[in-house]
Enzyme design. Structure first.
Site, PDB file in Angstrom:
ATOM      1  CG  ASP A 116      37.478  35.053  33.451  1.00 36.20           C
ATOM      2  OD1 ASP A 116      37.529  34.807  32.235  1.00 36.20           O
ATOM      3  OD2 ASP A 116      37.484  36.214  33.907  1.00 36.20           O
TER       4      ASP A 116
ATOM      5  CD  GLU B 112      38.401  38.634  28.073  1.00 36.98           C
ATOM      6  OE1 GLU B 112      37.370  39.317  28.120  1.00 36.98           O
ATOM      7  OE2 GLU B 112      38.981  38.266  29.101  1.00 36.98           O
ATOM      8  CD  GLU B 113      40.106  38.253  32.108  1.00 37.36           C
ATOM      9  OE1 GLU B 113      39.505  39.350  32.154  1.00 37.36           O
ATOM     10  OE2 GLU B 113      39.574  37.173  32.428  1.00 37.36           O
TER      11      GLU B 113
ATOM     12  CG  ASP C 183      35.285  34.564  28.906  1.00 38.13           C
ATOM     13  OD1 ASP C 183      35.621  34.032  29.980  1.00 38.13           O
ATOM     14  OD2 ASP C 183      35.554  35.748  28.616  1.00 38.13           O
TER      15      ASP C 183
ATOM     16  CG  HIS D 254      38.078  39.386  37.032  1.00 36.19           C
ATOM     17  ND1 HIS D 254      37.743  40.568  36.425  1.00 36.19           N
ATOM     18  CD2 HIS D 254      38.108  38.456  36.044  1.00 36.19           C
ATOM     19  CE1 HIS D 254      37.569  40.367  35.119  1.00 36.19           C
ATOM     20  NE2 HIS D 254      37.777  39.084  34.871  1.00 36.19           N
TER      21      HIS D 254
END
Ligand SMILES: [Zn+2]
Length: 477
Positions: free
Chosen positions: A302, A336-337, A362, A437
């Site tokens: 990611d 993005e996150e 993604d 994550h």
């Protein structure tokens, strides 16, 4: 007559038969040129033998690693990406500034103080404020899931307490389980604070059972107190659930977090192009990924994998000497996150340019198993031909004509804002949310052998979108 000859004896005939009478009557101009289809086949086979993505990803993980927006790692990633795209011989390589309000993680810890004293494995959620310097200690108000918290209109149980929500994440191939659970992470602190809670803890939104916590975005709402928010590892959440079920002495928890929020910083969208030639060169086929990552791992899946896949795919088209009609644009989005800032800035800058379609890789490094689109229905026969090209790669086109694809997070922001047509290449995400994550999103956990199949899918679809005799706009909303 020409069309009949084109279809005869080819796989197109089978494809056309499968679509029903409506599509079989499409005009000849709505089909791809045989030369373009042959080039797509060449691309597909070359991609399967291409090791570029498998070189790019280890490089990004090793030379850069974690790259949360606004951090030194992020700046390093922007420099790395520009150099990498230039080395791939893509043109017009540039980094365009994206202002962000960065979130910087500080030290964090949590422990049970009653009925037992035990440290807990946790991680602060992105955007969360810290606690007061000495931390917070309070009784736990426990909920089996987010729906149970939301259903509680009388706030007395949560008032003055640390709310813990034991939201479970179901393992699925298409990410549906994550989609259903993630709201507990994003909106949980707001719901808890509305009911008077002093902090909010959620069971990690993830499918693994190791003792690691999954971070990720959370949001506050204007007018609702900003309380600290964190994720517990799954085993720690289960430990709390078991103590809760045992009854007796109330659970108490102590939380200390020291984050910095709203730090003004700049990140960048990194962009490169394979320029189109001729009258359609101003139209854009956007293939994207996001360059930033969370801070806990190396952002390998990611979204380092996506960065490697779309960059390698665009480069391959150029390397085979193919000149697209429309411009193929690689965009590696910033941040993005933590809020899609890169997508927003890209839209502000390029919203007036016609986009043939937008797509984003993604979802880790798993194989592509399905293709979906969202295009002008008149262009569906072309999408069907593209699907036929991907079929030998094990990619299904199961919802023929459903035409409700969603193209990855940043691309979806743009698709909704401008009604741009979209491509969705669904990857197998069965194990993605084991590492997503977390500290485990590292290179050693990536299967690099699945990347070429991804590159093949992106190269073929980007090429054909660029060559299409029809515009894919307007897309259905
Ligand atoms: Zn991502």
């Amino acid at each position: 007559v020409k069309r009949r000859r084109l279809l005869a004896g080819s796989t197109l005939a089978t494809l056309a038969a499968a679509t029903g009478p409506g599509w079989a009557q499409s005009p000849a101009s709505a089909m791809f040129d045989a030369v373009d289809l042959a080039a797509a086949e060449r691309l597909r086979e070359a991609a399967l033998a291409d090791r570029e993505a498998a070189r790019l990803l280890p490089e990004l993980c090793t030379q850069v690693g974690a790259r949360a927006a606004g951090t030194p790692g992020d700046a390093k990633a922007v420099a790395w990406a520009q150099a990498a795209l230039a080395r791939l011989k893509l043109a017009r390589v540039r980094a365009e500034p994206v202002p962000v309000r960065a979130w910087l993680r500080g030290p964090a810890s949590a422990r049970l103080t009653a009925p037992v004293t035990e440290p807990l494995v946790m991680a602060a959620l992105g955007n969360s404020v810290g606690t007061p310097a000495g931390g917070i200690e309070a009784e736990v108000a426990w909920y089996p899931d987010f729906a149970a918290l939301r259903a509680e209109s009388n706030g007395e149980r949560a008032r003055g307490r640390i709310v813990i929500v034991d939201q479970k994440t179901e393992r699925t191939r298409d990410g549906r389980g994550y989609g259903a659970a993630v709201v507990a992470r994003v909106l949980g602190a707001v719901e808890a604070a509305r009911r008077g809670a002093v902090a909010y803890g959620v069971r990690s939104i993830g499918t693994n059972t190791e003792r690691i916590a999954h971070t990720g975005l959370m949001r506050y709402e204007i007018g609702v107190p900003r309380i600290p928010a964190f994720a517990l590892s799954v085993p720690d959440a289960e430990r709390i659930a078991a103590l809760q079920a045992a009854g007796g002495t109330a659970l108490k928890l102590e939380l200390v977090m020291d984050n910095r929020t709203d730090v003004e910083a700049t990140t960048h969208n990194v962009i490169a192009e394979l320029p189109g030639t001729g009258p359609l060169a101003h139209e854009i086929v956007l293939v994207s990924a996001h360059l930033d990552s969370w801070d806990l791992g190396q952002g390998a899946q990611d979204d380092g994998a996506g960065v490697a896949i779309v960059s390698a795919a665009a480069a391959l088209i150029g390397r085979l000497g193919l000149q697209p009609r429309r411009t193929v644009r690689v965009v590696l989005f910033g941040n993005e996150e933590n809020g899609f800032d890169g997508a927003r800035v890209y839209g502000d800058r390029y919203g007036a340019e016609p986009h043939q379609w937008v797509g984003e890789s993604d979802f880790g490094a798993g194989r592509v198993w399905q293709m979906r689109s969202r295009v002008n229905p008149a262009a569906l026969p072309l999408v069907q031909q593209m699907a036929g090209m991907l079929a030998p790669l094990g990619v299904a086109w199961p919802e023929q004509g459903a035409n409700e694809g969603t193209p990855g997070p940043d691309a979806a922001v743009l698709m909704r804002r401008f009604r741009w047509p979209a491509l969705q290449l669904s990857q197998d995400g069965s194990t993605y949310f084991d590492v997503h994550h977390t500290v485990h999103d590292t290179l050693d956990r990536v299967d690099l052998t699945t990347l070429p199949q991804n590159v093949a899918c992106w190269a073929v679809t980007a090429w054909l979108a660029a060559q299409s005799p029809l515009s894919f706009t307007p897309a259905p909303s």
